[in-house]
Motif scaffolding. Structure first.
Motif, PDB file in Angstrom:
ATOM      1  N   GLN A 285      96.815  48.958 -22.025  1.00 31.04           N
ATOM      2  CA  GLN A 285      96.199  50.276 -21.851  1.00 31.04           C
ATOM      3  C   GLN A 285      96.871  51.324 -22.721  1.00 31.04           C
ATOM      4  OE1 GLN A 285      96.651  50.846 -17.647  1.00 31.04           O
ATOM      5  NE2 GLN A 285      94.833  49.686 -17.107  1.00 31.04           N
ATOM      6  N   ASN A 286      98.173  51.183 -22.921  1.00 29.81           N
ATOM      7  CA  ASN A 286      98.918  52.176 -23.682  1.00 29.81           C
ATOM      8  C   ASN A 286      98.719  52.021 -25.196  1.00 29.81           C
ATOM      9  OD1 ASN A 286     101.152  54.338 -23.615  1.00 29.81           O
ATOM     10  ND2 ASN A 286     102.025  52.801 -24.974  1.00 29.81           N
ATOM     11  N   TYR A 287      98.884  50.792 -25.677  1.00 28.00           N
ATOM     12  CA  TYR A 287      98.871  50.576 -27.123  1.00 28.00           C
ATOM     13  C   TYR A 287      97.471  50.344 -27.690  1.00 28.00           C
ATOM     14  CZ  TYR A 287     103.921  50.304 -26.698  1.00 28.00           C
ATOM     15  OH  TYR A 287     105.237  50.606 -26.439  1.00 28.00           O
ATOM     16  N   ILE A 297      86.989  45.532 -21.828  1.00 31.90           N
ATOM     17  CA  ILE A 297      86.430  44.244 -22.264  1.00 31.90           C
ATOM     18  C   ILE A 297      87.550  43.282 -22.624  1.00 31.90           C
ATOM     19  CG2 ILE A 297      84.998  43.113 -24.012  1.00 31.90           C
ATOM     20  CD1 ILE A 297      83.348  45.676 -24.147  1.00 31.90           C
ATOM     21  N   LEU A 298      88.571  43.803 -23.319  1.00 27.34           N
ATOM     22  CA  LEU A 298      89.711  42.967 -23.694  1.00 27.34           C
ATOM     23  C   LEU A 298      90.437  42.452 -22.456  1.00 27.34           C
ATOM     24  CD1 LEU A 298      91.352  41.869 -26.046  1.00 27.34           C
ATOM     25  CD2 LEU A 298      92.697  43.976 -26.026  1.00 27.34           C
ATOM     26  N   VAL A 304      89.628  36.080 -18.008  1.00 30.47           N
ATOM     27  CA  VAL A 304      88.851  34.833 -18.028  1.00 30.47           C
ATOM     28  C   VAL A 304      89.675  33.708 -18.629  1.00 30.47           C
ATOM     29  CG1 VAL A 304      86.842  33.686 -19.020  1.00 30.47           C
ATOM     30  CG2 VAL A 304      86.614  35.991 -18.084  1.00 30.47           C
ATOM     31  N   VAL A 305      90.363  33.988 -19.741  1.00 27.47           N
ATOM     32  CA  VAL A 305      91.194  32.968 -20.382  1.00 27.47           C
ATOM     33  C   VAL A 305      92.316  32.524 -19.453  1.00 27.47           C
ATOM     34  CG1 VAL A 305      92.798  32.530 -22.280  1.00 27.47           C
ATOM     35  CG2 VAL A 305      90.660  33.735 -22.722  1.00 27.47           C
ATOM     36  N   SER A 306      92.928  33.471 -18.766  1.00 27.41           N
ATOM     37  CA  SER A 306      94.018  33.149 -17.848  1.00 27.41           C
ATOM     38  C   SER A 306      93.531  32.262 -16.699  1.00 27.41           C
ATOM     39  CB  SER A 306      94.637  34.428 -17.287  1.00 27.41           C
ATOM     40  OG  SER A 306      95.197  35.215 -18.306  1.00 27.41           O
TER      41      SER A 306
END
Length: 326
Positions: A285-287, A297-298, A304-306
């Motif tokens: 969220q910061n970078y 979305i990211l 989902v990948v995790s």
């Protein structure tokens, strides 16, 4: 308590490991050392945000990972404590330690009320009840005059801790936050490894079996719910002083979703997983703030990948590789 229940309670206590595992002591030591030197290379306010959310995620993990209770409404405790702490510091003029205690106490009382009603249901019904109560708290925060509505409570004074330490300095406040969060993490660690924690795990793994042994399951559920709400409130109250702000974002349902995401990505049912999960999400969220809505979305893609590849979470996978509990 019946003799049979007493026997099984003593058995749970005897099953506890004698002393703290050496690798846990090492991890806590390394973590403390890192936190001491971290503000020399990283922005203290960013680090304080990570710490507050790490405690928040650890509080949820106590309930979800070790109690088996999924709450979609933990933002209610985080946000309500934030509002009470901010109001106490700005309007009532309380010192920062009393403002934080007031916010934490408010979250504990709210946790007792909501928990007493929510534990009457199980599974997804329990989760939906907590979400419903959280939305009620959100609308109260939106309409109540003392919360400032959509503007929130701004310009919250940090004050002087115990009348001695000026918290206007980010560096001074940082070490206070480190002490609060580290103390909270140690408290959670002690709860998990106590006889109470062992019974809690037994209820999580096989509730009918725990009932058959004579344990008052609902009492344990309510106790851990209140503990989790209190620690979440401690994180929210501290966060209000760090950012000198209490806003609707703190009580909105997305905040509950974010802390669940932190817990699952880091590793549900692990000691150090929520810390890693909070660091990953807050850092994103910061970078990646410049990406705007794409950050969400990211986060979804990472989640989902995790779930597909690392179902135990980051720390859970590492624990499986080294064959030691983390």
């Amino acid at each position: 308590m019946t003799s049979d229940t007493q026997t099984h309670y003593e058995s749970a206590a005897e099953a506890l490991p004698i002393g703290t595992p050496r690798h846990h002591v090492v991890i806590f030591g390394v973590l403390l050392a890192f936190l001491i030197v971290a503000p020399l290379v990283l922005y203290p306010v960013f680090l304080m945000k990570v710490l507050c959310f790490a405690l928040f995620a650890s509080a949820l993990n106590l309930l979800l990972g070790f109690g088996g209770l999924l709450s979609f409404g933990h933002a209610a405790f985080f946000g309500s404590a934030s509002y009470v702490s901010a109001h106490a510091a700005k309007v009532w003029g309380l010192t920062p330690e009393l403002a934080i205690l007031a916010g934490t106490a408010a979250a504990a009382v709210l946790g007792l009320v909501i928990g007493a009603l929510a534990i009457r249901r199980q599974g997804i019904y329990f989760a939906m009840v907590t979400l419903a109560f959280a939305q009620m708290v959100f609308f109260f925060a939106l309409q109540a005059p003392f919360t400032g509505g959509e503007d929130g409570i701004q310009a919250v004074p940090r004050g002087h801790l115990f009348g001695l330490l000026n918290l206007a300095s980010d560096m001074t406040l940082y070490f206070v936050v480190v002490a609060i969060v580290f103390g909270g993490l140690l408290a959670i660690y002690r709860i998990i490894h106590s006889p109470f924690g062992q019974v809690l795990k037994a209820i999580r793994d096989n509730e009918p079996r725990a009932v058959s042994l004579g344990y008052k399951v609902n009492r344990y559920k309510l106790a851990v719910f209140v503990m989790s709400a209190t620690l979440a409130g401690l994180a929210g109250a501290t966060k209000a002083l760090v950012f000198q702000l209490a806003s609707l974002t703190d009580v909105y349902w997305t905040m509950s979703g974010e802390v669940v995401l932190m817990t699952l990505i880091g590793g549900m049912g692990t000691i150090f997983g929520p810390l890693v999960g909070a660091t990953v999400i807050v850092a994103m969220q910061n970078y990646f703030a410049g990406l705007g809505a794409w950050v969400t979305i990211l986060q979804g893609i990472i989640f989902v990948v995790s779930v597909l590849l690392f179902r135990e979470g980051i720390v859970g996978v590492v624990a499986r590789w080294i064959k030691k509990p983390l």
